[in-house]
Write a protein that holds these residues in place. Structure first.
Motif, PDB file in Angstrom:
ATOM      1  N   ARG A   1     -36.093 -47.507  44.927  1.00 24.13           N
ATOM      2  CA  ARG A   1     -35.617 -47.731  46.074  1.00 24.13           C
ATOM      3  C   ARG A   1     -34.271 -48.382  46.042  1.00 24.13           C
ATOM      4  O   ARG A   1     -33.667 -48.774  44.866  1.00 24.13           O
ATOM      5  N   GLU A   2     -33.305 -48.164  47.108  1.00 28.27           N
ATOM      6  CA  GLU A   2     -31.872 -48.258  46.952  1.00 28.27           C
ATOM      7  C   GLU A   2     -32.039 -50.053  47.264  1.00 28.27           C
ATOM      8  O   GLU A   2     -32.881 -50.804  48.009  1.00 28.27           O
TER       9      GLU A   2
ATOM     10  N   TYR B   1     -30.908 -58.228  50.423  1.00 28.02           N
ATOM     11  CA  TYR B   1     -32.270 -58.760  50.485  1.00 28.02           C
ATOM     12  C   TYR B   1     -33.225 -58.125  49.709  1.00 28.02           C
ATOM     13  O   TYR B   1     -34.334 -58.225  49.940  1.00 28.02           O
ATOM     14  N   GLY B   2     -32.881 -57.586  48.537  1.00 20.87           N
ATOM     15  CA  GLY B   2     -33.765 -56.844  47.673  1.00 20.87           C
ATOM     16  C   GLY B   2     -33.620 -55.351  47.915  1.00 20.87           C
ATOM     17  O   GLY B   2     -32.627 -54.958  47.420  1.00 20.87           O
ATOM     18  N   ALA B   3     -34.443 -54.913  48.467  1.00 22.87           N
ATOM     19  CA  ALA B   3     -34.506 -53.359  49.031  1.00 22.87           C
ATOM     20  C   ALA B   3     -34.889 -53.156  50.574  1.00 22.87           C
ATOM     21  O   ALA B   3     -35.470 -52.289  50.747  1.00 22.87           O
TER      22      ALA B   3
ATOM     23  N   LYS C   1     -37.052 -50.581  55.445  1.00 19.40           N
ATOM     24  CA  LYS C   1     -37.167 -50.098  56.797  1.00 19.40           C
ATOM     25  C   LYS C   1     -37.501 -48.866  56.990  1.00 19.40           C
ATOM     26  O   LYS C   1     -38.152 -48.553  57.966  1.00 19.40           O
ATOM     27  N   LYS C   2     -36.735 -48.124  56.444  1.00 23.61           N
ATOM     28  CA  LYS C   2     -37.044 -46.506  56.494  1.00 23.61           C
ATOM     29  C   LYS C   2     -38.646 -46.257  55.998  1.00 23.61           C
ATOM     30  O   LYS C   2     -39.369 -45.484  56.553  1.00 23.61           O
ATOM     31  N   GLU C   3     -38.756 -46.788  54.793  1.00 22.80           N
ATOM     32  CA  GLU C   3     -40.474 -46.458  54.138  1.00 22.80           C
ATOM     33  C   GLU C   3     -41.232 -46.943  55.216  1.00 22.80           C
ATOM     34  O   GLU C   3     -42.329 -46.243  55.054  1.00 22.80           O
ATOM     35  N   PHE C   4     -41.295 -48.057  55.887  1.00 23.40           N
ATOM     36  CA  PHE C   4     -42.335 -48.461  56.537  1.00 23.40           C
ATOM     37  C   PHE C   4     -42.005 -48.231  58.305  1.00 23.40           C
ATOM     38  O   PHE C   4     -42.548 -48.918  59.103  1.00 23.40           O
ATOM     39  N   ASN C   5     -41.042 -47.251  58.444  1.00 21.03           N
ATOM     40  CA  ASN C   5     -40.469 -47.061  59.819  1.00 21.03           C
ATOM     41  C   ASN C   5     -40.327 -48.361  60.799  1.00 21.03           C
ATOM     42  O   ASN C   5     -40.725 -48.359  61.935  1.00 21.03           O
ATOM     43  N   GLN C   6     -39.214 -49.168  60.198  1.00 24.97           N
ATOM     44  CA  GLN C   6     -38.863 -50.199  60.959  1.00 24.97           C
ATOM     45  C   GLN C   6     -37.409 -49.907  61.378  1.00 24.97           C
ATOM     46  O   GLN C   6     -36.678 -51.157  61.800  1.00 24.97           O
ATOM     47  N   GLU C   7     -36.840 -48.873  61.219  1.00 26.12           N
ATOM     48  CA  GLU C   7     -35.413 -48.566  61.554  1.00 26.12           C
ATOM     49  C   GLU C   7     -34.890 -48.696  62.966  1.00 26.12           C
ATOM     50  O   GLU C   7     -33.998 -49.264  63.219  1.00 26.12           O
ATOM     51  N   ASN C   8     -35.832 -48.653  63.750  1.00 22.61           N
ATOM     52  CA  ASN C   8     -35.484 -48.786  65.268  1.00 22.61           C
ATOM     53  C   ASN C   8     -35.950 -50.159  65.826  1.00 22.61           C
ATOM     54  O   ASN C   8     -35.913 -50.389  66.764  1.00 22.61           O
ATOM     55  N   GLU C   9     -36.512 -50.922  65.019  1.00 21.12           N
ATOM     56  CA  GLU C   9     -36.789 -52.546  65.444  1.00 21.12           C
ATOM     57  C   GLU C   9     -35.687 -53.239  65.451  1.00 21.12           C
ATOM     58  O   GLU C   9     -34.625 -53.040  64.640  1.00 21.12           O
ATOM     59  N   LYS C  10     -35.742 -54.385  66.262  1.00 22.45           N
ATOM     60  CA  LYS C  10     -34.971 -55.334  66.192  1.00 22.45           C
ATOM     61  C   LYS C  10     -34.611 -55.991  64.641  1.00 22.45           C
ATOM     62  O   LYS C  10     -35.688 -56.056  64.019  1.00 22.45           O
TER      63      LYS C  10
ATOM     64  N   SER D   1     -37.599 -56.476  62.055  1.00 18.99           N
ATOM     65  CA  SER D   1     -37.819 -55.769  60.923  1.00 18.99           C
ATOM     66  C   SER D   1     -37.896 -56.610  59.675  1.00 18.99           C
ATOM     67  O   SER D   1     -38.607 -56.556  58.519  1.00 18.99           O
ATOM     68  N   MET D   2     -36.823 -57.643  59.564  1.00 21.59           N
ATOM     69  CA  MET D   2     -36.782 -58.650  58.606  1.00 21.59           C
ATOM     70  C   MET D   2     -37.913 -59.416  58.381  1.00 21.59           C
ATOM     71  O   MET D   2     -38.354 -59.683  57.065  1.00 21.59           O
ATOM     72  N   THR D   3     -38.252 -60.103  59.392  1.00 25.26           N
ATOM     73  CA  THR D   3     -39.565 -60.735  59.233  1.00 25.26           C
ATOM     74  C   THR D   3     -40.739 -60.041  58.821  1.00 25.26           C
ATOM     75  O   THR D   3     -41.665 -60.550  58.073  1.00 25.26           O
ATOM     76  N   ARG D   4     -40.803 -58.872  59.404  1.00 30.41           N
ATOM     77  CA  ARG D   4     -42.147 -58.129  59.044  1.00 30.41           C
ATOM     78  C   ARG D   4     -42.211 -57.714  57.335  1.00 30.41           C
ATOM     79  O   ARG D   4     -43.278 -57.604  56.575  1.00 30.41           O
ATOM     80  N   LEU D   5     -41.131 -57.553  57.050  1.00 36.15           N
ATOM     81  CA  LEU D   5     -40.965 -56.889  55.540  1.00 36.15           C
ATOM     82  C   LEU D   5     -40.568 -58.029  54.537  1.00 36.15           C
ATOM     83  O   LEU D   5     -40.675 -57.637  53.343  1.00 36.15           O
ATOM     84  N   MET D   6     -40.415 -59.191  54.806  1.00 37.71           N
ATOM     85  CA  MET D   6     -39.998 -60.203  53.843  1.00 37.71           C
ATOM     86  C   MET D   6     -41.059 -60.704  52.772  1.00 37.71           C
ATOM     87  O   MET D   6     -40.886 -60.487  51.575  1.00 37.71           O
ATOM     88  N   THR D   7     -42.290 -60.706  53.539  1.00 36.09           N
ATOM     89  CA  THR D   7     -43.189 -61.184  52.419  1.00 36.09           C
ATOM     90  C   THR D   7     -43.903 -59.955  51.880  1.00 36.09           C
ATOM     91  O   THR D   7     -44.400 -60.050  50.721  1.00 36.09           O
ATOM     92  N   LEU D   8     -43.689 -58.860  52.492  1.00 36.96           N
ATOM     93  CA  LEU D   8     -44.200 -57.501  51.573  1.00 36.96           C
ATOM     94  C   LEU D   8     -43.153 -57.389  50.632  1.00 36.96           C
ATOM     95  O   LEU D   8     -43.657 -57.106  49.342  1.00 36.96           O
TER      96      LEU D   8
END
Length: 282
Positions: free
Chosen positions: A92-93, A97-99, A104-113, A117-124
């Motif tokens: 991962r690049e 904030y880590g990667a 965002k690309k990996e989990f299809n979050q690029e078009n989210e606010k 996207s940050m809140t969805r991916l932080m715990t992950l």
């Protein structure tokens, strides 16, 4: 006035609030410091590290290459999170904030606010950091973990997984600042608390990450992390104390809901003021 770090002040910071009943300042201890590359978050930790090293203790940082020189100037050792946290970084690049941008690309979050996207991916992201961080803590036989509760909640989670005491270092204007920051972030993203909660609770990778973290660390994070109520950091419930780098008179006021929730979860805030120990420490 700045707070000068001395052995007596560190005794107050760490040991008057710790549960390490079988250990004293006379015992050589190993401290693990977990901080990201944001200078405003890591800089106040450096005087603490320098003083601990001066007292004969070991301090081992897990951070980013940009912080290596400042860390080693304290006498602490530096390790790169890239090297230890391969489950997150391999393939991962890397970003601040880590990667997160890659994820965002990996989990299809690029078009989210952004806030969604940050809140969805932080715990992950935290979930992927945990195996490597646990290896790091075991390798250095850490007696206590010091970490940033904003950018490195995995520090508190990993400490709990190993039953190691943790102390968070809050470098904003106290717990009341968290709610204000959330509100400003929501406004910038043109969303609200209800929409954010729904976005978080409906995202299955996040739900699985929360379940995994809870299982690995034997804790009970809610699906709506840090939103019960908005502005309460759930990880603070795991700490023996949260050091706050302002004085209580200058801290942002908490909402009654956040204040009550922090009290219920047993969060203990110790206002230590700005931590400076020599020219250039800020």
């Amino acid at each position: 006035h700045s707070v000068i770090c001395t052995p007596s002040s560190l005794h107050l910071f760490f040991f008057s609030i710790s549960k390490m009943q079988s250990q004293t300042l006379a015992t050589k201890l190993s401290f693990a410091f977990v901080f990201g590359p944001a200078s405003g978050h890591i800089n106040p930790s450096l005087p603490l590290a320098r003083c601990l090293v001066g007292m004969g203790h070991e301090v081992h940082y897990l951070s980013r290459p940009a912080m290596k020189s400042a860390i080693e100037d304290t006498g602490a050792t530096y390790s790169s999170d890239f090297d230890w946290e391969s489950e997150l970084y391999e393939g991962r690049e890397i970003d601040l904030y880590g990667a997160l941008e890659y994820m965002k690309k990996e989990f299809n979050q690029e078009n989210e606010k952004v806030v969604v996207s940050m809140t969805r991916l932080m715990t992950l992201s935290n979930r992927l950091m945990l195996p490597g961080l646990i290896r790091f803590l075991k390798h250095f036989n850490a007696s206590l973990v010091v970490y940033c509760p904003f950018m490195n909640a995995e520090g508190g989670y990993a400490a709990k997984a190993l039953n190691i005491p943790s102390v968070s270092l809050m470098t904003t204007a106290g717990p009341g600042s968290i709610y204000r920051s959330f509100q400003e972030f929501l406004k910038l993203s043109n969303t609200d608390e209800v929409q954010l909660r729904e976005a978080l609770e409906s995202f299955e990778p996040h739900r699985q990450a929360v379940a995994d973290v809870n299982d690995m660390c034997k804790i009970n994070l809610p699906i709506s992390v840090n939103m019960n109520p908005l502005g309460k950091l759930d990880v603070l419930s795991l700490d023996i104390a949260c050091l706050v780098t302002t004085c209580e008179d200058l801290a942002d006021p908490c909402t009654p809901e956040v204040e009550a929730a922090n009290e219920k979860q047993g969060a203990r805030f110790v206002y230590v003021g700005p931590l400076l120990d020599k020219e250039g420490a800020c």
